[in-house]
Enzyme design. Structure first.
Site, PDB file in Angstrom:
ATOM      1  N   PRO A  82     -18.427 -16.680  26.067  1.00 33.94           N
ATOM      2  CA  PRO A  82     -18.871 -15.380  25.551  1.00 33.94           C
ATOM      3  C   PRO A  82     -18.602 -14.195  26.492  1.00 33.94           C
ATOM      4  O   PRO A  82     -18.687 -13.057  26.079  1.00 33.94           O
ATOM      5  CB  PRO A  82     -20.372 -15.581  25.351  1.00 33.94           C
ATOM      6  CG  PRO A  82     -20.755 -16.636  26.342  1.00 33.94           C
ATOM      7  CD  PRO A  82     -19.557 -17.547  26.462  1.00 33.94           C
ATOM      8  N   GLY A  83     -18.316 -14.451  27.773  1.00 37.12           N
ATOM      9  CA  GLY A  83     -17.886 -13.309  28.578  1.00 37.12           C
ATOM     10  C   GLY A  83     -18.514 -13.148  29.943  1.00 37.12           C
ATOM     11  O   GLY A  83     -18.280 -12.143  30.608  1.00 37.12           O
ATOM     12  N   SER A  84     -19.282 -14.141  30.416  1.00 34.29           N
ATOM     13  CA  SER A  84     -19.994 -13.904  31.680  1.00 34.29           C
ATOM     14  C   SER A  84     -19.054 -13.862  32.895  1.00 34.29           C
ATOM     15  O   SER A  84     -19.279 -13.086  33.823  1.00 34.29           O
ATOM     16  CB  SER A  84     -21.116 -14.933  31.888  1.00 34.29           C
ATOM     17  OG  SER A  84     -20.616 -16.173  32.298  1.00 34.29           O
ATOM     18  N   TRP A  85     -18.001 -14.668  32.890  1.00 32.95           N
ATOM     19  CA  TRP A  85     -17.048 -14.594  34.019  1.00 32.95           C
ATOM     20  C   TRP A  85     -16.396 -13.212  34.035  1.00 32.95           C
ATOM     21  O   TRP A  85     -16.202 -12.616  35.087  1.00 32.95           O
ATOM     22  CB  TRP A  85     -15.968 -15.685  33.900  1.00 32.95           C
ATOM     23  CG  TRP A  85     -16.389 -17.024  34.422  1.00 32.95           C
ATOM     24  CD1 TRP A  85     -17.651 -17.528  34.468  1.00 32.95           C
ATOM     25  CD2 TRP A  85     -15.529 -18.030  34.989  1.00 32.95           C
ATOM     26  NE1 TRP A  85     -17.627 -18.793  35.020  1.00 32.95           N
ATOM     27  CE2 TRP A  85     -16.356 -19.123  35.341  1.00 32.95           C
ATOM     28  CE3 TRP A  85     -14.159 -18.136  35.210  1.00 32.95           C
ATOM     29  CZ2 TRP A  85     -15.843 -20.295  35.920  1.00 32.95           C
ATOM     30  CZ3 TRP A  85     -13.652 -19.292  35.778  1.00 32.95           C
ATOM     31  CH2 TRP A  85     -14.485 -20.358  36.138  1.00 32.95           C
ATOM     32  N   ASP A 111      -9.500 -15.499  24.757  1.00 33.54           N
ATOM     33  CA  ASP A 111     -10.200 -16.689  24.236  1.00 33.54           C
ATOM     34  C   ASP A 111      -9.775 -16.947  22.794  1.00 33.54           C
ATOM     35  O   ASP A 111      -9.382 -16.032  22.078  1.00 33.54           O
ATOM     36  CB  ASP A 111     -11.730 -16.512  24.283  1.00 33.54           C
ATOM     37  CG  ASP A 111     -12.462 -17.847  24.276  1.00 33.54           C
ATOM     38  OD1 ASP A 111     -12.971 -18.247  25.338  1.00 33.54           O
ATOM     39  OD2 ASP A 111     -12.510 -18.517  23.216  1.00 33.54           O
ATOM     40  N   ASP A 128      -5.097 -18.254  21.146  1.00 39.26           N
ATOM     41  CA  ASP A 128      -5.000 -19.515  21.875  1.00 39.26           C
ATOM     42  C   ASP A 128      -4.130 -19.283  23.119  1.00 39.26           C
ATOM     43  O   ASP A 128      -2.960 -18.923  22.996  1.00 39.26           O
ATOM     44  CB  ASP A 128      -4.362 -20.561  20.946  1.00 39.26           C
ATOM     45  CG  ASP A 128      -4.274 -21.930  21.602  1.00 39.26           C
ATOM     46  OD1 ASP A 128      -4.335 -22.024  22.853  1.00 39.26           O
ATOM     47  OD2 ASP A 128      -4.140 -22.908  20.851  1.00 39.26           O
ATOM     48  N   PHE A 129      -4.708 -19.491  24.274  1.00 37.78           N
ATOM     49  CA  PHE A 129      -3.979 -19.228  25.516  1.00 37.78           C
ATOM     50  C   PHE A 129      -2.690 -20.045  25.597  1.00 37.78           C
ATOM     51  O   PHE A 129      -1.695 -19.585  26.176  1.00 37.78           O
ATOM     52  CB  PHE A 129      -4.869 -19.539  26.735  1.00 37.78           C
ATOM     53  CG  PHE A 129      -4.142 -19.422  28.046  1.00 37.78           C
ATOM     54  CD1 PHE A 129      -3.931 -18.180  28.631  1.00 37.78           C
ATOM     55  CD2 PHE A 129      -3.629 -20.548  28.677  1.00 37.78           C
ATOM     56  CE1 PHE A 129      -3.224 -18.063  29.824  1.00 37.78           C
ATOM     57  CE2 PHE A 129      -2.919 -20.447  29.868  1.00 37.78           C
ATOM     58  CZ  PHE A 129      -2.720 -19.200  30.442  1.00 37.78           C
ATOM     59  N   ASP A 153     -12.003 -21.156  32.723  1.00 42.41           N
ATOM     60  CA  ASP A 153     -13.187 -21.987  32.458  1.00 42.41           C
ATOM     61  C   ASP A 153     -12.976 -22.672  31.106  1.00 42.41           C
ATOM     62  O   ASP A 153     -13.916 -23.100  30.462  1.00 42.41           O
ATOM     63  CB  ASP A 153     -14.412 -21.052  32.430  1.00 42.41           C
ATOM     64  CG  ASP A 153     -15.741 -21.785  32.520  1.00 42.41           C
ATOM     65  OD1 ASP A 153     -15.746 -22.945  32.969  1.00 42.41           O
ATOM     66  OD2 ASP A 153     -16.777 -21.191  32.142  1.00 42.41           O
ATOM     67  N   LYS A 193     -10.923 -25.133  35.555  1.00 42.24           N
ATOM     68  CA  LYS A 193     -12.003 -26.113  35.372  1.00 42.24           C
ATOM     69  C   LYS A 193     -11.405 -27.407  34.833  1.00 42.24           C
ATOM     70  O   LYS A 193     -10.502 -27.374  33.998  1.00 42.24           O
ATOM     71  CB  LYS A 193     -13.028 -25.588  34.374  1.00 42.24           C
ATOM     72  CG  LYS A 193     -14.069 -26.642  34.045  1.00 42.24           C
ATOM     73  CD  LYS A 193     -15.256 -26.082  33.357  1.00 42.24           C
ATOM     74  CE  LYS A 193     -15.048 -25.916  31.855  1.00 42.24           C
ATOM     75  NZ  LYS A 193     -16.265 -25.395  31.239  1.00 42.24           N
TER      76      LYS A 193
END
Ligand code: SAM
Length: 241
Positions: A82-85, A111, A128-129, A153, A193
């Protein structure tokens, strides 16, 4: 009479809820999940500090130790929802220009899911990355700049088949590594990750071909019962042409 009927229905529903143990996809019961969330100091801390989720503290710990995000840096956050990084990266690289005395960085957040707006970040949602077209859009968004940090992540949807899940996350890691080596400055960092698995060693060896310093990191905020681990590469050597 109506009140009595309401009370009976309510009690029956509560008894039913107590007897049902809903299972979420990871196999933990909802009750266990809720208890764990309530007992987790990072969940509370994230709320207090306005981070969208507790994951922020994993990047915060990595950055506090290894200083991979500095004012003026260009950061690509893969699997940002959702965006914390991204929220943390914005603060650390000053991409919102909050501190006018410091260089203003750039944060690009991508994302597969929608990511709600973050002041100071360019959001590439629903992409999609691993799709080459998404990477073309990323490169266009970089507008000729090279990244100082590519952080991921990303995690695939768990199938429940351990080997398959490991293979899928390793594939994501290699797609990040491939993108990072082609689009990073000399001296840049990469964070991916993964889950501890047989292929981790090979990934580490491959990272060493491109980064002078490579290490596995398990932040304190990463749950000890989780196989999650981060591989950090620093001091990108550059691509010899
Ligand atoms: C653990 S969450 C990331 C949390 C995020 N770092 C934060 O702090 O808010 C993993 C994310 O990876 C994303 N993801 C998985 N595979 C992806 C892919 N191929 N391309 C883009 N995003 C992907 C998922 O949609 C999910 O939002």
């Amino acid at each position: 009479m109506v009140l009595l009927q309401f009370w009976r229905n309510f009690s029956t529903t509560m008894r039913h809820l107590k007897s049902v143990k809903l299972k979420n996809v990871k196999g933990t019961s909802s009750h266990e999940w809720l208890s764990r969330q309530l007992a987790d100091p990072y969940v509370e801390k994230a709320k207090m500090m306005n981070y969208r989720c507790r994951s922020a503290f994993k990047l915060l710990e990595i950055d506090d130790r290894f200083k991979i995000l500095r004012p003026g840096f260009v950061v690509i956050d893969c699997g940002a929802a959702p965006g914390s990084w991204s929220q943390l990266a914005v603060k650390r690289v000053n991409s919102d220009g909050f501190d006018p005395k410091q260089a203003q960085g750039v944060v690009i957040s991508i994302d597969k899911q929608q990511v709600f707006a973050i002041n100071g970040a360019t959001i590439l949602g629903n992409m999609d990355f691993t799709d080459p077209k998404s990477q073309d859009v990323l490169i266009e968004t970089l507008r000729g700049r090279k990244a100082d940090a590519v952080i991921s992540d990303m995690a695939p949807n768990a199938t429940g088949v351990k080997d398959l899940d490991n293979e899928n996350i390793i594939r994501l890691c290699y797609s990040v590594l491939r993108f990072a080596v082609q689009n990073s400055q000399v001296g840049a960092s990469v964070v991916v990750k993964l889950w501890q698995c047989g292929q981790a060693k090979q990934l580490e060896n491959d990272l060493r071909k491109f980064y002078d310093s490579v290490k596995f990191v398990k932040p304190n905020s990463s749950r000890s019962d989780s196989a999650e681990i981060f591989l950090l590469g620093r001091d990108f050597k550059g691509l010899k042409v």
